[in-house]
Design an enzyme around this catalytic site. Structure first.
Site, short mmCIF file in Angstrom:
data_model
loop_
_atom_site.label_atom_id
_atom_site.label_comp_id
_atom_site.label_asym_id
_atom_site.label_seq_id
_atom_site.Cartn_x
_atom_site.Cartn_y
_atom_site.Cartn_z
CG ASP A 9 -1.81 1.24 1.57
OD1 ASP A 9 -2.49 1.62 0.35
OD2 ASP A 9 -1.67 1.73 2.35
CG ASP A 11 -1.64 7.77 0.59
OD1 ASP A 11 -1.64 8.91 0.78
OD2 ASP A 11 -1.38 6.95 -0.36
CG ASP A 169 -2.07 2.00 6.57
OD1 ASP A 169 -2.29 1.91 5.28
OD2 ASP A 169 -2.40 3.26 7.11
#
Length: 225
Positions: A9, A11, A169
């Protein structure tokens, strides 16, 4: 399990973008005469995207009055013009990506950020110059938590999904990775939303720092040699 590629991922996993995303949201929020979002709110909301940031700072009546899509367009226009003022890779990310490059391990990015923002941002950061594939929210008809973006990324890297690790996250990252048949890692250093517990995401692993992730990946790949 034999690992042959690593997908991330963006961000909250590779990049701390909360400063610039937050500045864009706060630009819109302040224009309405409202108090701006705190750093603490930004850290636990950024991973949920532009809509969540705006809703965190603008009450429902004002959103209805101005229109959520119009407010989001204003936010993204500001963000697009200020993509990399505060954004930084997390500590340890440059060394990790360099290790992957030196060991010829293919890696890529699968993000729910639109390509009009993802690609210009990555272009400003030389450490991403050897990224093997970038899949944004609008690359395909589906975005995470649908597995299609991860399956597409694996295909582009010429690696079967079961030989990929996906690191993110947010619970949608883990859901997408599980649905794609990949080994999943919850990046608990990232933007964990308020009330979220990574223990409930069913990730194969939870790792708390980029340095610990690098050690885990090195052990995993070296063990296979």
């Amino acid at each position: 399990m034999t690992f042959k590629a690593v997908l991330f991922d963006l961000d909250g996993t590779l990049l701390d973008t909360a400063g610039d995303m937050g500045a864009a949201a706060n630009h819109v929020i302040a224009s309405l005469g409202l108090p701006v979002l705190s750093d603490a709110i930004l850290q636990c909301t950024t991973s949920d995207g532009s809509y969540a940031l705006l809703k965190a700072g603008i009450h429902a009546e004002l959103i209805e009055q101005h229109g959520l899509e119009q407010l989001r367009s204003q936010m993204l226009a500001f963000y697009g013009a200020n993509l990399c003022h505060h954004t930084r890779p997390y500590d340890g990310v440059p060394a990790l990506l360099n290790w992957l490059n030196l060991n010829h391990i293919p890696w890529g990015i699968v993000t729910n950020k639109p390509s009009a923002l993802t690609l210009p941002l990555l272009a400003q950061l030389p450490l991403f110059s050897r990224c093997g594939v970038t899949v944004s929210s609008d690359t395909l008809a589906y975005k995470k938590p649908h597995p299609a973006p991860l399956l597409f990324a694996a295909e582009q890297l010429l690696v079967a999904p079961q030989h990929c690790v996906y690191i993110g996250d947010h619970k949608r990252d883990i859901a997408a990775g599980l649905a794609a048949g990949m080994t999943t890692v919850a990046a608990t250093w990232g933007y964990i939303s308020a009330g979220e517990d990574p223990n409930n995401w069913q990730a194969a692993y939870q790792i708390g720092t980029v340095f610990a992730l690098a050690d885990w990946l090195k052990d995993a790949f070296i063990t296979q040699c």
